[in-house]
Design a protein around this motif. Structure first.
Motif, short mmCIF file in Angstrom:
data_model
loop_
_atom_site.label_atom_id
_atom_site.label_comp_id
_atom_site.label_asym_id
_atom_site.label_seq_id
_atom_site.Cartn_x
_atom_site.Cartn_y
_atom_site.Cartn_z
N GLU A 75 0.92 -1.19 -0.45
CA GLU A 75 -0.05 -0.24 0.01
C GLU A 75 1.05 1.53 -0.05
O GLU A 75 2.13 1.05 0.40
N GLY A 76 0.38 2.50 -0.60
CA GLY A 76 0.74 3.23 -1.00
C GLY A 76 1.58 3.84 -1.86
O GLY A 76 2.85 4.72 -1.98
N ILE A 77 2.09 2.47 -1.93
CA ILE A 77 2.86 3.04 -4.12
C ILE A 77 2.94 4.27 -4.82
O ILE A 77 1.17 3.92 -4.89
N GLU A 78 3.42 4.62 -6.10
CA GLU A 78 3.02 5.17 -6.86
C GLU A 78 2.45 4.10 -7.59
O GLU A 78 2.83 3.43 -8.39
N LEU A 79 0.91 4.17 -8.48
CA LEU A 79 0.74 3.54 -9.52
C LEU A 79 -0.48 3.54 -10.15
O LEU A 79 -1.20 4.68 -10.06
N LEU A 80 -0.28 3.78 -11.43
CA LEU A 80 -0.38 4.22 -12.87
C LEU A 80 -1.42 3.77 -13.51
O LEU A 80 -0.77 2.49 -13.42
N HIS A 81 -3.19 3.62 -13.43
CA HIS A 81 -3.62 2.39 -14.11
C HIS A 81 -3.95 2.84 -15.96
O HIS A 81 -3.41 3.99 -15.75
N LYS A 82 -3.54 1.43 -16.36
CA LYS A 82 -3.67 1.50 -18.21
C LYS A 82 -5.26 1.03 -18.28
O LYS A 82 -5.60 0.74 -16.97
N PRO A 83 -5.91 2.02 -19.29
CA PRO A 83 -5.27 2.81 -19.72
C PRO A 83 -4.33 3.82 -19.04
O PRO A 83 -5.68 4.63 -18.44
N PHE A 84 -4.23 5.13 -19.39
CA PHE A 84 -3.76 6.31 -18.89
C PHE A 84 -3.57 7.22 -20.00
O PHE A 84 -2.86 6.91 -21.51
N ARG A 85 -4.21 8.41 -19.43
CA ARG A 85 -3.02 9.69 -20.64
C ARG A 85 -2.28 10.05 -20.83
O ARG A 85 -1.62 10.41 -19.26
N PRO A 86 -1.86 10.85 -21.33
CA PRO A 86 -0.61 11.71 -21.08
C PRO A 86 -0.64 12.52 -20.01
O PRO A 86 0.61 12.88 -19.35
N GLU A 87 -1.68 13.41 -19.71
CA GLU A 87 -1.20 14.09 -18.64
C GLU A 87 -0.89 13.26 -16.87
O GLU A 87 -0.67 14.28 -16.07
N ASP A 88 -2.19 12.69 -17.38
CA ASP A 88 -1.97 11.58 -16.25
C ASP A 88 -0.67 11.33 -15.59
O ASP A 88 -0.28 10.98 -14.66
N LEU A 89 -0.04 10.50 -16.54
CA LEU A 89 1.27 10.10 -16.43
C LEU A 89 2.44 11.47 -16.18
O LEU A 89 2.98 11.05 -15.61
N ALA A 90 2.14 11.94 -16.51
CA ALA A 90 3.28 13.25 -16.38
C ALA A 90 3.07 13.41 -14.80
O ALA A 90 3.70 13.62 -14.41
N ARG A 91 1.80 14.10 -14.41
CA ARG A 91 1.39 13.90 -13.29
C ARG A 91 2.09 12.88 -11.84
O ARG A 91 2.92 13.49 -10.98
N LYS A 92 1.79 11.67 -12.83
CA LYS A 92 2.44 10.49 -11.87
C LYS A 92 4.16 10.65 -11.52
O LYS A 92 4.61 10.19 -10.69
N VAL A 93 4.86 10.89 -12.80
CA VAL A 93 6.28 11.02 -13.48
C VAL A 93 6.05 11.60 -11.95
O VAL A 93 7.54 11.65 -10.87
N ARG A 94 5.96 13.00 -12.05
CA ARG A 94 6.69 13.96 -11.71
C ARG A 94 6.28 14.13 -9.90
O ARG A 94 7.45 14.45 -8.91
N SER A 95 5.04 13.39 -9.61
CA SER A 95 4.58 12.78 -7.97
C SER A 95 6.01 11.73 -7.10
O SER A 95 6.01 12.43 -6.83
N ALA A 96 6.04 11.02 -8.44
CA ALA A 96 7.25 10.13 -7.60
C ALA A 96 8.42 10.20 -8.29
O ALA A 96 9.60 9.93 -6.77
N ILE A 97 8.73 11.04 -8.58
CA ILE A 97 10.23 11.70 -8.57
C ILE A 97 10.35 12.80 -7.15
O ILE A 97 11.29 12.76 -6.74
N ASP A 98 9.93 13.45 -6.72
CA ASP A 98 9.42 14.29 -6.01
C ASP A 98 9.50 13.58 -4.40
O ASP A 98 10.15 14.12 -3.39
N LYS A 99 8.82 12.35 -4.42
CA LYS A 99 8.57 11.68 -3.42
C LYS A 99 10.02 11.38 -2.91
O LYS A 99 10.24 10.91 -2.43
N SER A 100 10.88 10.58 -3.70
CA SER A 100 12.18 9.72 -3.76
C SER A 100 13.05 10.89 -3.70
O SER A 100 14.10 11.03 -3.29
N HIS A 101 12.67 12.51 -3.52
CA HIS A 101 13.91 12.78 -3.05
C HIS A 101 13.46 14.09 -1.62
O HIS A 101 14.19 14.76 -1.23
N ALA A 102 12.31 13.43 -1.49
CA ALA A 102 11.40 14.30 -0.18
C ALA A 102 12.23 13.40 1.19
O ALA A 102 13.12 12.62 1.53
#
Length: 102
Positions: A75-102
Motif C-alpha cells: 500500500e502507498g506505492i505510486e501506481l498508474l492504471h492502464k490505459p492512461f492519458r499523457p497528462e496523468d503520466l506526467a503528473r504521476k512521474v513528477r509526483s514519484a520523482i518528488d517523493k523520492s527526493h523528499a
C-alpha cells in the motif's frame, strides 16, 4: 518523453544492466508484470538495493486492490492504471520523482 530523457529496457535484467551504465537515472517506470523472470516489484527492490533514492512508478491493467491483495505491491506505492492519458503520466512521474527526493 514528456521532457525527460527516457531509457527503455525489454525486461528486468536489461534494466539492471542499463542502470549500471547510467548515473542519471531518477525514476523507474515499470509494469507490475514483466517478461524475463523478474517482476516489477522485484526489479524495484534490486534497484533500491543498488541505488537507493531512485523513485518508482508502477503501471498495471489490474486494479490496485487486486495487486495489493495478491501481495505483488505494498500500500502507498505510486501506481498508474492502464490505459492512461499523457497528462496523468506526467503528473504521476513528477509526483514519484518528488517523493523520492523528499
Amino acid at each position: 518523453g514528456l521532457g525527460y530523457e527516457v531509457l527503455e529496457a525489454a525486461d528486468g535484467p536489461r534494466a539492471l544492466s542499463m542502470l549500471e551504465s547510467s548515473s542519471r537515472v531518477n525514476l523507474l517506470f515499470t509494469d507490475v508484470v514483466l517478461p524475463g523472470g523478474m517482476n516489477g516489484p522485484e526489479l524495484a527492490a534490486e534497484i533500491a538495493r543498488r541505488r537507493p533514492g531512485i523513485g518508482v512508478l508502477y503501471t498495471s491493467g489490474y486494479t490496485e486492490d487486486a495487486i495489493i491483495h495478491q501481495g505483488d505491491l505494498k500500500e502507498g506505492i505510486e501506481l498508474l492504471h492502464k490505459p492512461f492519458r499523457p497528462e496523468d503520466l506526467a503528473r504521476k512521474v513528477r509526483s514519484a520523482i518528488d517523493k523520492s527526493h523528499a
